[in-house]
Design an enzyme around this catalytic site. Sequence first.
Site: not given
Length: 592
Positions: A16, A18-21, A43, A503
Amino acid sequence: MPSTKTQYLFFTGKGGVGKTSLSCATAVKMADEGHKVLLISTDPASNLEDVLDSPVSEKIQAVKGLDNLFALNINPEIAADEYRNRVTEPLSRILSAADIKKMKEELSGACTTEIASFDEFSRFISGENEGSNFDVIVFDTAPTGHTLRLLELPAAWAAFSEENPDGASCLGPTSALKSSQERYNKVVSTLRDAEQTTFFLVARPEKSSLKEASRSSKELGELGLNNQKLHVNGVFKALDPTDDFAVKMEEMAQKQLKSIPENLKGLAMQEYPLLSYNVLGIEKLRSLLDKQLQEKIVSGKDRRILHIEGLDQLVAQLTKNKDHGLIMTMGKGGVGKTLAASALAIMIARKGFEVHLTTTDPAAHVEDFIQQLDEIPPSLTVDRIDPKLETQRYTEKILQQKGANLDDQGKMLLLEDLKSPCTEEVAVFHAFSKAIQQAKRKFVVIDTAPTGHTLLLLDTAGSYHREVMRHTGLHADKIKTPFMSLKDGDLTKVILVSLPETTPMREAAALQEDLKRAGISPYAWLVNQSLSMQDSFRDPLLSSRAAAEGKVFKIISKELADRVFGIPYLPTENLLPALLDFYKENILENNL
């Protein structure tokens, strides 16, 4: 902007944050600059497809709209199935079909999924497959605990294979493990090489998030992974200096940034702003690293105050005509499960009920919230299911039960067998089962681990259920296994926790589908950090974010949940007492 000096870039941190962003934005920018980039998610709850707005599967495929960017998900279940086939195939000519089937069943545990994921992941670093075709490989890794477990696994089972050369573990025959040892050693060496690999610790400007990043940094360092950088995402800057609510939010963020843990102060740090829109699609990913593009995308929106039922109403429903039950807060890491579980436990205890609050999350932030209170109700007890402690207890118990009639050599072999990586999963499940039993006479509130770990825990429960039903001599009507208790909607209430953003909502919806396939139907959704439940700000950035929440709440209430509750955004460090004060008057009125 992250460095392009190393070939392998890992983005890690609590769910949550913001790793993916950030990993996707970095991959897009590098592709725009002419690098051939591969983006990989390890993940279990990956949402690469949503963020990239492009199909992503377990096979490498081009991201639409970009010539140099490719992506794939490492699906843990598919990886585990392929791993089982790879381990058992050499034995198919020696063993019977029944023996092979039994071996595959034994390889259905949680740690098999872990090692299979690492097995898949390692091939992109070892040069065995398409990994060598790319200039840069960006890894959007799983939440911190899961990532560290992946990195620690080679050492864990390497030691096991050395000490049990002729044996087998939950990961498969030792001989099969040793055949890959050279590759794993090369991978670990690459991860430790600062010329080849960089680790980006992603956090929010919040105490718990920075504490998690600090813990991750320390544990990565202990593994010899020292080339680390810190990225702080979602740093809020007030646009209206006369808005007290917005100014307080900004002051909170700056205070946290000035008091980051000591071991993070030596790392190069980059800040990224809190944006008024969800970062979905290539253009918005580019904007994350481009301030001018941010200003172009932002547009002011009118907002309406949403009338969402709060935690007080949820507590009223959970305790109506009930004096016991199991309440589980579930969701992706970082959405507020721990706050929700802590608040629910306190509020139920304040109504006079006996309550036990516990957590299965290795990060275990329950204590942090409880310590914010001056006092807790006398009817509330709090503890945590500590994986290491439970493993020690479980090991001692098995040694007493099975080792009593063994000689020294037999005891030594049993102890070595208990060093298998899956022992921890079994030990935690035993403690989890005890909590379920308590819920038959009091309220038990469990703050569960991030989504992937929770599902592994439930899978363990399901496996245990099937084993009991297969071997017991009792009639099925006389048996109530832990898994059956989880499926009992009268006893167990699963609360799905999300944030009012697209998301997190989709991730919670995916978890809900997984639970339903297991026969577990969530009781309600709880949406945390809702700006639209507040009416005390004017700041245009906050107003824009609040306006976007309306669509999310509408989808949840219309398509996903029969019951929807909310927690308002509170601009304070001491969240639990502030949240309890928010509802205190309502609770008193309900008790009159």
